[in-house]
Design a protein around this motif. Structure first.
Motif, PDB file in Angstrom:
ATOM      1  N   CYS A 197      21.350  57.863  71.019  1.00 26.56           N
ATOM      2  CA  CYS A 197      20.552  58.855  70.301  1.00 26.56           C
ATOM      3  C   CYS A 197      19.218  58.246  69.885  1.00 26.56           C
ATOM      4  CB  CYS A 197      21.272  59.306  69.034  1.00 26.56           C
ATOM      5  SG  CYS A 197      22.764  60.230  69.343  1.00 26.56           S
ATOM      6  N   TYR A 254      29.744  56.134  62.018  1.00 22.92           N
ATOM      7  CA  TYR A 254      29.329  57.174  62.959  1.00 22.92           C
ATOM      8  C   TYR A 254      27.843  57.111  63.284  1.00 22.92           C
ATOM      9  CZ  TYR A 254      28.365  59.889  58.650  1.00 22.92           C
ATOM     10  OH  TYR A 254      27.935  60.314  57.422  1.00 22.92           O
ATOM     11  N   HIS A 289      26.284  54.124  63.568  1.00 27.30           N
ATOM     12  CA  HIS A 289      26.276  53.063  64.579  1.00 27.30           C
ATOM     13  C   HIS A 289      26.725  53.612  65.923  1.00 27.30           C
ATOM     14  CE1 HIS A 289      26.887  50.023  61.071  1.00 27.30           C
ATOM     15  NE2 HIS A 289      25.644  50.404  61.214  1.00 27.30           N
ATOM     16  N   ALA A 290      27.761  54.472  65.866  1.00 26.13           N
ATOM     17  CA  ALA A 290      28.252  55.065  67.113  1.00 26.13           C
ATOM     18  C   ALA A 290      27.150  55.890  67.777  1.00 26.13           C
ATOM     19  CB  ALA A 290      29.477  55.931  66.836  1.00 26.13           C
ATOM     20  N   ALA A 291      26.359  56.610  66.965  1.00 22.71           N
ATOM     21  CA  ALA A 291      25.282  57.421  67.520  1.00 22.71           C
ATOM     22  C   ALA A 291      24.214  56.535  68.158  1.00 22.71           C
ATOM     23  CB  ALA A 291      24.666  58.290  66.429  1.00 22.71           C
ATOM     24  N   ILE A 292      23.933  55.396  67.531  1.00 26.62           N
ATOM     25  CA  ILE A 292      22.944  54.475  68.106  1.00 26.62           C
ATOM     26  C   ILE A 292      23.431  53.983  69.463  1.00 26.62           C
ATOM     27  CG2 ILE A 292      21.813  52.229  67.848  1.00 26.62           C
ATOM     28  CD1 ILE A 292      21.997  52.637  64.798  1.00 26.62           C
ATOM     29  N   VAL A 293      24.708  53.563  69.507  1.00 29.81           N
ATOM     30  CA  VAL A 293      25.247  53.025  70.753  1.00 29.81           C
ATOM     31  C   VAL A 293      25.298  54.110  71.824  1.00 29.81           C
ATOM     32  CG1 VAL A 293      27.273  51.976  71.818  1.00 29.81           C
ATOM     33  CG2 VAL A 293      26.557  51.263  69.545  1.00 29.81           C
ATOM     34  N   THR A 294      25.549  55.356  71.406  1.00 29.16           N
ATOM     35  CA  THR A 294      25.581  56.450  72.377  1.00 29.16           C
ATOM     36  C   THR A 294      24.209  56.628  73.035  1.00 29.16           C
ATOM     37  OG1 THR A 294      27.285  57.548  71.116  1.00 29.16           O
ATOM     38  CG2 THR A 294      26.064  58.909  72.643  1.00 29.16           C
TER      39      THR A 294
END
Lengths: 298, 265, 340
Positions: free
Chosen positions: A197, A188, A190-195
């Motif tokens: 943030c 999650y 990594h997901a935040a980085i890709v989003t």
């Protein structure tokens, strides 16, 4: 397509868990020692807040005609070497001791948590430098360092507890850094980085809430140590200055009258013992409850 | 929407190289491909082939040692900080692990709204409406926004992760093994959902998988990776019917057939 | 089935699961059924596939046969027998000296079954010395032989290596060698190839089939993947929501399933795509244990469900020409098999 039921594996795990419980708190409250310790802490907090209301006497009022007396209707726990009411001094002392410990814990967490988050999340040179500093602080005996800092800043309870806070900060730093490194590797994050943030948002919204529980455990355990440190420093005369009382300073003055009035030593000693035990019991209970929860991922 | 292969690519990988540690073979060695608007390019390979490392380089989770990732005119591998974050709006990712890809303490509505908060000017009410709309589009219900990830099944969590990834209508969606952690009956649901969203929004898609059968119906083209290199890249039909590379042939024939029968001894 | 050559022999050494029910204790002293009334028998030399999605109870059934149910989960009715020995039943513990010797297991994650701090040869030798009381030297020689049999190159040298030096597929071979060390009558393999690459998967399945043919043991293959069952098993049973819904020879079931869930699983298999047929999703999700719908548990997701026969009372298992099915509408349905 739109049926919403729990997946069987999750549901089963939850069923199984609910048997021994679900939430951290109810798991915690199933342990009697922890419940008792929480009750003690609640009572201490209440005493600290309400000391002026419930104390039967002014804690600094001297009555030299009634020195070192035993329990009586007027003085339930007797009087000290200056004829001050021991009960009232203990009640006010609770306020001073807990307040001072709170300050130390706040300083320790205030330094350790943000630095631990940064070092754990960013890694690299910053992590290396901060970890070296933390190791250095940890390698010096805590009380000695606190004494040195308190001596340099001049004897006052605030200075002493600021020093204690600095000494305990590496403990928070290590706990938070370790948890942060674990969380940083989670999908999650990594997901935040890709989003898209920012680093600050990731640390604040995605990392910090997920390292919160170890921090709470650390707060309780550190609080126990801080009470001991306050008592020790006050005993050495580096803490609270007369005529104010803390548990440690009461102990210090009472030692001289150990043979005449042993209760003057025993009472503050007992209170310190109970308070430290209570904080440690809650801290340990929380840690155990967390460990069990982590073994059964939700 | 049929892919527009003549149009300029929405995403292009140019000669990507990544080496972990000093010694040994690079994990990814000179991988290049382009994705047309609306096209699904599947990258297939076994463990250690470098396909996941490639996916991570595409979305900027890992910086390549050499090569570039072109998203429109920008080289993502060269961007930093605020400019990189802004460009992420157009390039989103769905991860393999639906259990881990959602923040466990964040309500799913907040997770889905996060890209809207970062990349749009929508106010809180507008974001809520958009989240409700997204949840419906992925087959869930608007009231699910208030729940935590652990209240959902693996398939449902993957739907939530997809809703979050498509919230800002990205131009490219990178899917890293999006169905391999799911049950068979759920896999087809998620593949249908991805195909439907692609139809309606026209994003280009890079679909990473270890399973040739999973990508058969969703991929327009397939790239086969082995040992960090792209050993074959071609139209999906050709890969299945007439694989040029020996390794591709081995992969195709290794997919178990439902028509195989054990001899009765 | 010619694998069942002699009735006497099959009685003596077959794995016989009869009316097995397993439940978990939940909050408030409630029990939640996880597996209900499961019966099947696997003869020596026969490979039996137990198929289902996660939560269907397939792994739980296998674990019960091995006496490995976790705390809070217990057999509530029925039995698992191997020959004359009862391996599992209500309130019954696994008899000593059976697990690992007469019935052995291969897990999904080979690393979970191997001690990372011990040479693989020693780990296999330990099993031999414990169960068969072999001497140190003999056990070591036999361990190396076993590694050779499962296809590991230079077995004598590799026996001295630690598990981490083996690849995933090789580790699974080591696990198979260890499971076969005592020549068990039954081998249970729970998703043995799920964690492996496709190309390796085929090799491991081939190995299992070859080992079984050579030793004539019964094989219980627990898997979610019908493609794995197709070329490996003689018969299969499909589980849904803790019950068997269909059981029969692989060819017949694949060609003409009698339960709508079996047909739906066959249609959903990704392998279909390899022949250009789109896998068809099954709507909805598997119901949670403790929340099974009344009547047929698959009813709410079933395209063939009708009010009446399907949603009142439990649906009974019916048997005809060597096949069993639990569907109220089975006689009137003609379900499609694997697309040609």
């Amino acid at each position: 397509m739109k049926t919403v039921t729990l997946p069987p594996d999750t549901a089963l795990r939850r069923l199984m868990r609910r048997r021994r419980d679900d939430s951290l708190w109810s798991r915690l409250l199933r342990r009697r020692d922890v419940v008792l310790a929480l009750a003690v802490l609640g009572a201490l907090a209440l005493v600290a807040l309400l000391a002026p209301v419930i104390a039967p006497h002014d804690p600094v009022d001297q009555d030299l005609l009634h020195r070192l007396e035993g329990p009586s209707a007027a003085h339930w726990l007797g009087t000290d070497e200056s004829g001050r009411d021991v009960l009232s001094r203990l009640l006010y002392g609770t306020r001073v001791s807990l307040g001072a410990s709170l300050l130390a814990v706040a300083v320790a967490a205030g330094l350790g948590v943000p630095l631990g988050l940064l070092a754990g999340y960013l890694g690299g040179a910053l992590d290396l430098a901060l970890s070296r500093v933390a190791d250095a602080v940890l390698s010096i005996p805590g009380l000695v360092l606190a004494i040195a800092i308190a001596t340099a800043l001049g004897p006052s309870l605030t200075n002493a507890m600021l020093a204690v806070g600095v000494v305990y900060a590496p403990g928070f730093y290590r706990v938070v850094r370790g948890s942060t490194i674990t969380v940083r590797g989670q999908t999650y994050v990594h997901a935040a980085i890709v989003t898209g943030c920012s680093t600050w948002r990731i640390i604040g919204r995605h990392v910090l809430p997920n390292v919160g529980t170890p921090i709470i455990v650390k707060v309780f355990l550190t609080f126990g140590y801080a009470i001991l440190a306050e008592a020790g420093l006050s005993f050495l005369g580096l803490g609270v200055q007369p005529p104010l009382a803390s548990w440690g300073s009461m102990l210090k003055r009472a030692v001289r009258y150990l043979e005449q009035a042993p209760a003057l030593v025993i009472l503050p000693g007992l209170v310190i013992l109970i308070a430290v035990l209570a904080f440690n019991t809650v801290g340990d209970g929380l840690r155990d409850a967390l460990a069990r929860r982590d073994r059964e991922p939700s | 929407m049929t892919p527009v292969l003549e149009a300029p690519p929405v995403l292009e990988a140019r000669c990507l190289v990544k080496r972990f540690g000093r010694a040994g073979r690079p994990a990814v060695n000179g991988v290049s491909f382009a994705v047309a608007p609306g096209e699904t390019l599947a990258i297939v390979g076994e463990s250690g082939s470098g396909k996941s490392t490639t996916a991570r380089m595409l979305v900027g989770l890992i910086r390549p040692d050499a090569g570039s990732v072109l998203l429109g005119p920008d080289d993502l591998a060269a961007l930093r900080g605020r400019r990189l974050r802004a460009r992420r709006r157009d390039l989103q990712m769905v991860f393999q692990d639906p259990l881990g890809s959602l923040n466990p303490v964040m309500r799913v509505g907040d997770s889905i709204a996060e890209p809207l908060l970062l990349h749009t000017d929508l106010d809180a009410a507008a974001r809520r409406d958009r989240v409700a709309d997204l949840l419906t589009r992925v087959g869930l219900r608007p009231e699910h926004a208030d729940r935590l990830p652990r209240e959902f099944s693996g398939g449902q969590r993957q739907r939530i992760a997809i809703a979050r990834a498509v919230a800002c209508s990205p131009r490219v969606l990178v899917c890293d093994e999006p169905v391999s952690a799911l049950d068979v009956s759920t896999q087809a649901q998620i593949l249908d959902l991805l195909a439907g969203l692609r139809e309606s929004t026209g994003f280009g898609c890079v679909f990473i998988s270890h399973d040739l059968s999973v990508v058969r119906l969703i991929a327009d083209r397939i790239g086969v990776m082995r040992g960090g290199e792209l050993v074959e890249l071609g139209p999906a039909e050709q890969i299945y019917q007439d694989p040029a590379h020996e390794y591709t042939r081995a992969l195709v024939s290794a997919v178990p057939s439902l028509h195989a029968r054990r001899k009765v001894t | 089935m010619s694998a069942v050559t002699s009735a006497a022999m099959s009685d003596a050494m077959s794995l016989d699961v009869r009316g097995l029910s397993i439940a978990a204790r939940a909050a408030g002293g409630r029990t939640v059924p996880l597996v209900t009334d499961v019966s099947f028998r696997i003869a020596p030399g026969e490979a039996f596939g137990l198929v289902g999605e996660s939560g269907s109870g397939k792994s739980m059934t296998a674990l019960a046969a091995l006496g490995l149910l976790r705390r809070g989960v217990a057999v509530t009715a029925g039995s698992v027998r191997l020959g004359g020995t009862e391996l599992a039943g209500p309130g019954r513990a696994m008899p000593a000296g059976v697990r690992g010797r007469r019935i052995a297991m291969v897990f999904q994650d080979p690393m979970a079954g191997l001690n990372p701090a011990m040479r693989v040869g020693e780990q296999i030798a330990e099993v031999l010395r414990h169960h068969l009381r072999m001497g140190r030297a003999a056990a070591a020689r036999r361990a190396a032989d076993l590694l050779g049999e499962v296809g590991i190159e230079a077995p004598a040298r590799r026996a001295r290596d630690y598990p981490h030096t083996f690849s995933g597929g090789m580790r699974q071979r080591v696990m198979i060698a260890m499971a076969l060390a005592c020549e068990p009558a039954v081998l249970i393999a729970d998703e043995p190839t799920t964690a492996l690459d496709v190309t390796v998967q085929a090799q491991i399945l081939d190995l299992l089939v070859r080992m079984q043919d050579e030793r004539g043991m019964a094989l219980l293959l627990v898997t979610h993947d019908l493609g794995v069952v197709a070329g490996t098993c003689h018969r299969l049973a499909v589980m849904y929501a803790g019950r068997l819904v269909e059981e029969g020879p692989v060819g017949e079931v694949f060609d003409a399933p009698r339960h709508p869930y079996t047909a739906a699983l066959l249609a959903a298999a990704p392998e279909n795509a390899m022949r250009g047929t789109a896998p068809k999703a099954i709507p909805g999700t598997v119901p949670a244990p403790g929340a099974y719908p009344p009547g047929c548990a698959f009813g709410p997701r079933c395209a063939h469900a009708r009010p009446g026969p399907c949603d009142t009372g439990p649906v009974a298992m019916t048997e005809s020409d060597g096949r069993r099915v639990r569907c109220a509408r089975a006689p009137e349905l003609a379900l499609p098999g694997v697309p040609r």
